[in-house]
Design a protein around this motif. Structure first.
Motif: not given
Length: 516
Positions: A72-76, A83-92, A115-118
């Motif tokens: 989950m680190e990239v979402g920090a 939304g931006a956090a989820e996009a980064a996390v899901l890509d990783s 966002a908030g459901r991804r």
């Protein structure tokens, strides 16, 4: 290919010496079989990622589950932009899954949910497409903050009821702290204070350090590969300094076999371990450096300052105590009370705190070394008295912990002495009102007992002599120094009140009493 002692990133059995990954987390298999959601929290670099990554691979290879460790680190970087956090996390996650699983078991393309459901939608789609129950370990979860943290936890709670067909059958949150202690504000100290956003957890587990026998087992792998033995005294000494902290255990061994004694025909001794310890202290590699950064945080200072000063903790918030324990800086002693987690940390903490004082030391001629290289104790005393009278007062202001400022300045002076070919060791315990120092220089050993005389207290001379008696007896010495820092209000300047006298302990050991 030869293996080595790993000090960076997860261990791999084909590259690194390592112990069975799940030996220290035996409960996890049961929780997975029960489709449990749980927490694994422990200090950094004790093997959490290695253990859970290894387990995920085992689960997949056994064929009952599909296991993956996802970060989950990239979402920090996006504490308030869910939304931006989820996009980064899901890509990783895509990259992690490709690295751990065959293509047919990787997640399907993630749908563009709001966002908030991804995160929840991605886990739902993966669980639905997976031919077997999905088990997910979410690493570095406590790197998240604010709205992003709350959103992720709530999505996991929301999907929990749909497991195992439409959500992971079992899931673990992995981090430094337990759920209730996850930080809310970026850079702040406010915590959730409750597990309610993730009240589906069935258990919180932690990862213990290595035992002495496990240190021996790990080191024996090097012996089996190379023929180079770690003598029992070396194993004992490594366990003494580290108390089994996995990064420290590996770091000491790596320094010894790669730098100090690369000749595999030479047996490894306790002296080699001590030399490696000094290298680690001087270098302050990433692990030690990250701990050092924490020392100036108010929450950590509230705990460590009284421990260093030998005082009781006082009214310290429970969260501060847990935080220091979760960092791995302190632990509960067997006899009760907090203590610094291991002797090596006990060395690094005051050394880091004394760095500014050490850097501020004036140039001073080395008068305390005799022509044969040994210490001249009388001249060392003269040099310290001269130093303290002239520079003690201004240097006290350089110490970050007020209660132990004189201790830190004295240690800075002694470090200058030790840098000429010796070592400085420290002992302290909460509630004992003292700090013990041991300066070793070749065949010479100087034991020092440090006491503070505060307002409203009686002269600590008699108590200090009794305590020093026991310390000297333990070291097999017949003389030492008792240093009493007079911090009562209304005293003359340090330059006028600093003096040394002679005394005896109750057992008749000779003592130089310094009043500073």
């Amino acid at each position: 290919m030869s293996r080595w002692f790993n000090t960076a990133g997860p261990c791999r059995p084909d590259y690194h010496y390592m112990l069975p990954a799940m030996r220290r987390l035996p409960e996890v298999r049961r929780l997975i079989d029960q489709e449990g959601y749980f927490v694994v929290h422990a200090p950094r670099q004790v093997g959490k990622t290695t253990a859970l990554l290894s387990l995920a691979q085992e689960l997949t290879s056994e064929g009952r589950f599909i296991g993956a460790l996802l970060s989950m680190e990239v979402g920090a970087a996006f504490p308030e932009d869910v939304g931006a956090a989820e996009a980064a996390v899901l890509d990783s996650w895509k990259s992690a899954a490709r690295a751990q699983l065959p293509p047919e078991l990787c997640p399907p393309p993630f749908t563009d949910a709001p966002a908030g459901r991804r995160t929840g939608a991605a886990l739902e789609a993966w669980a639905q497409a997976a031919p077997k129950p999905l088990v997910v370990f979410l690493d570095e979860i406590d790197a998240l903050r604010g709205d992003t943290l709350i959103s992720i936890l709530r999505q996991l709670r929301d999907g929990y009821r749909n497991r195992p067909q439409l959500f992971p059958a079992s899931l673990a949150l992995i981090g430094l702290r337990d759920v209730r202690d996850y930080k809310m504000a970026s850079g702040g100290s406010d915590t959730l204070g409750t597990s309610s956003p993730f009240n589906i957890k069935v258990e919180s587990l932690t990862l213990r350090n290595f035992t002495r026998d496990e240190v021996a087992e790990l080191y024996a792998q090097h012996t089996a590969d190379t023929g180079q033995p770690f003598l029992p005294e070396a194993v004992d000494r490594a366990f003494y300094w580290t108390q089994g902290q996995p990064w420290l255990v590996n770091a000491l061994a790596r320094q010894i076999v790669e730098n100090l004694v690369p000749d595999s025909a030479q047996a490894l001794t306790a002296a080699h371990v001590d030399a490696a310890k000094e290298i680690l202290l001087r270098r302050q590699d990433t692990h030690l450096d990250s701990l050092a950064e924490r020392l100036r945080e108010p929450r950590v200072r509230h705990i460590l300052e009284p421990i260093l000063a030998g005082l009781t903790l006082g009214n310290v918030p429970e969260d501060d105590v847990r935080f220091a324990q979760d960092l791995g800086l302190v632990r509960m002693a067997e006899a009760g009370g907090l203590e610094v987690a291991n002797p090596l940390y006990r060395e690094i903490v005051p050394r880091v705190l004394a760095n500014t004082a050490f850097a501020s030391l004036p140039q001073q001629p080395v008068t305390w070394r005799r022509a044969d290289g040994r210490l001249d104790m009388d001249r060392l005393m003269e040099a310290f008295l001269s130093f303290w009278r002239q520079h003690g007062q201004p240097l006290l202001s350089t110490a970050p912990y007020h209660e132990v400022a004189p201790h830190l300045v004295l240690m800075a002076f002694l470090h200058r002495v030790a840098n000429g070919g010796g070592t400085l060791e420290r002992e302290y315990a909460i509630g004992m009102g003292r700090m013990d120092l041991c300066l070793r220089y070749g065949p010479d050993t100087l034991a020092l007992e440090l006491k503070v005389w505060r307002d409203g207290e009686k002269d600590p001379l008699d108590e200090g002599l009794r305590q020093l008696d026991g310390y000297l007896a333990g070291l097999g010495l017949d003389s030492g120094w008792l240093v009493i820092f007079d911090r009562r209000s209304g005293q003359p300047p340090i330059s006028e009140r600093t003096l040394a006298t002679r005394s005896l302990t109750p057992a008749g050991r000779r003592v130089a009493v310094v009043r500073a």
